[in-house]
Design a protein around this motif. Sequence first.
Motif, PDB file in Angstrom:
ATOM      1  N   GLU A 170      13.121 -16.901 -10.910  1.00 15.55           N
ATOM      2  CA  GLU A 170      13.128 -17.951 -11.913  1.00 15.55           C
ATOM      3  C   GLU A 170      12.066 -18.993 -11.557  1.00 15.55           C
ATOM      4  O   GLU A 170      12.027 -19.494 -10.443  1.00 15.55           O
ATOM      5  CB  GLU A 170      14.488 -18.620 -11.976  1.00 15.55           C
ATOM      6  N   VAL A 171      11.204 -19.299 -12.512  1.00 21.39           N
ATOM      7  CA  VAL A 171      10.170 -20.306 -12.305  1.00 21.39           C
ATOM      8  C   VAL A 171      10.794 -21.698 -12.363  1.00 21.39           C
ATOM      9  O   VAL A 171      11.521 -22.017 -13.312  1.00 21.39           O
ATOM     10  CB  VAL A 171       9.077 -20.177 -13.370  1.00 21.39           C
ATOM     11  N   GLN A 172      10.513 -22.499 -11.337  1.00 22.41           N
ATOM     12  CA  GLN A 172      11.004 -23.876 -11.326  1.00 22.41           C
ATOM     13  C   GLN A 172       9.893 -24.811 -10.905  1.00 22.41           C
ATOM     14  O   GLN A 172       9.105 -24.494 -10.000  1.00 22.41           O
ATOM     15  CB  GLN A 172      12.193 -24.023 -10.376  1.00 22.41           C
ATOM     16  N   LEU A 173       9.814 -25.967 -11.564  1.00 16.50           N
ATOM     17  CA  LEU A 173       8.850 -27.005 -11.230  1.00 16.50           C
ATOM     18  C   LEU A 173       9.610 -28.333 -11.240  1.00 16.50           C
ATOM     19  O   LEU A 173      10.272 -28.650 -12.243  1.00 16.50           O
ATOM     20  CB  LEU A 173       7.703 -27.057 -12.231  1.00 16.50           C
ATOM     21  N   VAL A 174       9.512 -29.069 -10.162  1.00 14.95           N
ATOM     22  CA  VAL A 174      10.257 -30.318 -10.040  1.00 14.95           C
ATOM     23  C   VAL A 174       9.304 -31.439  -9.650  1.00 14.95           C
ATOM     24  O   VAL A 174       8.770 -31.454  -8.539  1.00 14.95           O
ATOM     25  CB  VAL A 174      11.391 -30.203  -9.013  1.00 14.95           C
ATOM     26  N   GLU A 175       9.119 -32.377 -10.586  1.00 13.42           N
ATOM     27  CA  GLU A 175       8.222 -33.506 -10.338  1.00 13.42           C
ATOM     28  C   GLU A 175       8.962 -34.671  -9.698  1.00 13.42           C
ATOM     29  O   GLU A 175      10.174 -34.827  -9.870  1.00 13.42           O
ATOM     30  CB  GLU A 175       7.586 -34.009 -11.647  1.00 13.42           C
ATOM     31  N   SER A 176       8.206 -35.491  -8.984  1.00 12.71           N
ATOM     32  CA  SER A 176       8.733 -36.725  -8.415  1.00 12.71           C
ATOM     33  C   SER A 176       7.575 -37.692  -8.195  1.00 12.71           C
ATOM     34  O   SER A 176       6.408 -37.307  -8.289  1.00 12.71           O
ATOM     35  CB  SER A 176       9.460 -36.465  -7.095  1.00 12.71           C
ATOM     36  N   GLY A 177       7.919 -38.947  -7.911  1.00 11.12           N
ATOM     37  CA  GLY A 177       6.902 -39.925  -7.568  1.00 11.12           C
ATOM     38  C   GLY A 177       6.599 -40.955  -8.637  1.00 11.12           C
ATOM     39  O   GLY A 177       5.805 -41.883  -8.407  1.00 11.12           O
ATOM     40  N   GLY A 180      -6.085 -25.342 -23.347  1.00 10.79           N
ATOM     41  CA  GLY A 180      -5.147 -25.449 -24.459  1.00 10.79           C
ATOM     42  C   GLY A 180      -3.731 -25.650 -23.953  1.00 10.79           C
ATOM     43  O   GLY A 180      -3.314 -24.974 -23.005  1.00 10.79           O
ATOM     44  N   LEU A 181      -3.006 -26.571 -24.560  1.00 13.13           N
ATOM     45  CA  LEU A 181      -1.645 -26.868 -24.102  1.00 13.13           C
ATOM     46  C   LEU A 181      -0.727 -25.656 -24.260  1.00 13.13           C
ATOM     47  O   LEU A 181       0.249 -25.514 -23.517  1.00 13.13           O
ATOM     48  CB  LEU A 181      -1.083 -28.060 -24.858  1.00 13.13           C
ATOM     49  N   ASP A 182      -1.034 -24.777 -25.204  1.00 13.76           N
ATOM     50  CA  ASP A 182      -0.226 -23.577 -25.397  1.00 13.76           C
ATOM     51  C   ASP A 182      -0.311 -22.631 -24.201  1.00 13.76           C
ATOM     52  O   ASP A 182       0.495 -21.700 -24.095  1.00 13.76           O
ATOM     53  CB  ASP A 182      -0.664 -22.843 -26.663  1.00 13.76           C
ATOM     54  N   ASN A 183      -1.291 -22.845 -23.318  1.00 12.77           N
ATOM     55  CA  ASN A 183      -1.456 -21.988 -22.145  1.00 12.77           C
ATOM     56  C   ASN A 183      -0.466 -22.289 -21.025  1.00 12.77           C
ATOM     57  O   ASN A 183      -0.449 -21.582 -20.017  1.00 12.77           O
ATOM     58  CB  ASN A 183      -2.874 -22.095 -21.600  1.00 12.77           C
ATOM     59  N   LEU A 184       0.329 -23.322 -21.183  1.00  7.59           N
ATOM     60  CA  LEU A 184       1.333 -23.611 -20.169  1.00  7.59           C
ATOM     61  C   LEU A 184       2.491 -22.628 -20.302  1.00  7.59           C
ATOM     62  O   LEU A 184       3.134 -22.548 -21.342  1.00  7.59           O
ATOM     63  CB  LEU A 184       1.864 -25.031 -20.318  1.00  7.59           C
ATOM     64  N   ASP A 185       2.765 -21.895 -19.221  1.00  6.80           N
ATOM     65  CA  ASP A 185       3.876 -20.937 -19.224  1.00  6.80           C
ATOM     66  C   ASP A 185       5.206 -21.631 -18.987  1.00  6.80           C
ATOM     67  O   ASP A 185       6.252 -21.169 -19.449  1.00  6.80           O
ATOM     68  CB  ASP A 185       3.670 -19.896 -18.116  1.00  6.80           C
ATOM     69  N   ALA A 186       5.148 -22.718 -18.231  1.00  3.17           N
ATOM     70  CA  ALA A 186       6.376 -23.436 -17.890  1.00  3.17           C
ATOM     71  C   ALA A 186       5.989 -24.830 -17.440  1.00  3.17           C
ATOM     72  O   ALA A 186       4.861 -25.054 -16.975  1.00  3.17           O
ATOM     73  CB  ALA A 186       7.118 -22.721 -16.768  1.00  3.17           C
ATOM     74  N   ARG A 187       6.900 -25.769 -17.567  1.00  8.92           N
ATOM     75  CA  ARG A 187       6.672 -27.102 -17.028  1.00  8.92           C
ATOM     76  C   ARG A 187       7.984 -27.711 -16.570  1.00  8.92           C
ATOM     77  O   ARG A 187       9.053 -27.241 -16.941  1.00  8.92           O
ATOM     78  CB  ARG A 187       5.952 -28.009 -18.010  1.00  8.92           C
ATOM     79  N   GLY A 188       7.859 -28.764 -15.768  1.00 12.51           N
ATOM     80  CA  GLY A 188       9.032 -29.394 -15.205  1.00 12.51           C
ATOM     81  C   GLY A 188       9.701 -30.356 -16.171  1.00 12.51           C
ATOM     82  O   GLY A 188       9.344 -30.419 -17.354  1.00 12.51           O
ATOM     83  N   GLN A 189      10.627 -31.126 -15.628  1.00 13.43           N
ATOM     84  CA  GLN A 189      11.396 -32.046 -16.465  1.00 13.43           C
ATOM     85  C   GLN A 189      10.675 -33.377 -16.669  1.00 13.43           C
ATOM     86  O   GLN A 189      11.050 -34.163 -17.533  1.00 13.43           O
ATOM     87  CB  GLN A 189      12.773 -32.298 -15.831  1.00 13.43           C
ATOM     88  N   GLY A 190       9.631 -33.611 -15.884  1.00 16.04           N
ATOM     89  CA  GLY A 190       8.832 -34.811 -16.049  1.00 16.04           C
ATOM     90  C   GLY A 190       9.251 -35.956 -15.153  1.00 16.04           C
ATOM     91  O   GLY A 190      10.397 -36.026 -14.682  1.00 16.04           O
ATOM     92  N   THR A 191       8.305 -36.847 -14.906  1.00 15.25           N
ATOM     93  CA  THR A 191       8.571 -38.065 -14.158  1.00 15.25           C
ATOM     94  C   THR A 191       7.882 -39.217 -14.872  1.00 15.25           C
ATOM     95  O   THR A 191       6.729 -39.106 -15.287  1.00 15.25           O
ATOM     96  CB  THR A 191       8.109 -37.947 -12.687  1.00 15.25           C
ATOM     97  N   LEU A 192       8.596 -40.324 -15.045  1.00  8.30           N
ATOM     98  CA  LEU A 192       8.094 -41.441 -15.849  1.00  8.30           C
ATOM     99  C   LEU A 192       7.225 -42.361 -15.010  1.00  8.30           C
ATOM    100  O   LEU A 192       7.636 -42.814 -13.937  1.00  8.30           O
ATOM    101  CB  LEU A 192       9.266 -42.219 -16.439  1.00  8.30           C
ATOM    102  N   VAL A 193       6.045 -42.654 -15.543  1.00  7.05           N
ATOM    103  CA  VAL A 193       5.145 -43.630 -14.941  1.00  7.05           C
ATOM    104  C   VAL A 193       5.004 -44.790 -15.920  1.00  7.05           C
ATOM    105  O   VAL A 193       4.622 -44.591 -17.075  1.00  7.05           O
ATOM    106  CB  VAL A 193       3.770 -43.012 -14.649  1.00  7.05           C
TER     107      VAL A 193
END
Length: 121
Positions: free
Chosen positions: A1-8, A104-117
């Motif tokens: 399972e692909v997972q991406l976790v942002e922080s900071g 192209g943004l459509d080229n993203l296979d997966a992305r994380g939940q995001g981090t607010l700046v």
Amino acid sequence: EVQLVESGGGLVQPGGSLRLSCVVSGFTFGDSAMSWVRQAPGKGLEWVSTIYSYIDKTYYADSVKGRFTISADNTKNTLYLQMNSLKSEDTAVYYCGKGDADLGLDNLDARGQGTLVTVSS
């Protein structure tokens, strides 16, 4: 399972700096193009930067060129975005993604939940 976790993410004053991190799993990090994209309040998704670490190439949107630096640590399966000289217009949710979003943004296979700046005085 692909997972991406942002922080900071966080609140920073104009002119300040932040470093975002994204820990990934479930795929071969060093063989993949990786990108940062962002979404400002009330706006659409915007490409920020892409790294092709396997050929040592990086690309940046004009709006962040010279201020942001993308990097990858393949030993830690971690993507970074060093953000300097931050401006109020950099306020957004930042997402890391697997794929070459510079093409192209459509080229993203997966992305994380995001981090607010938030850049504000």
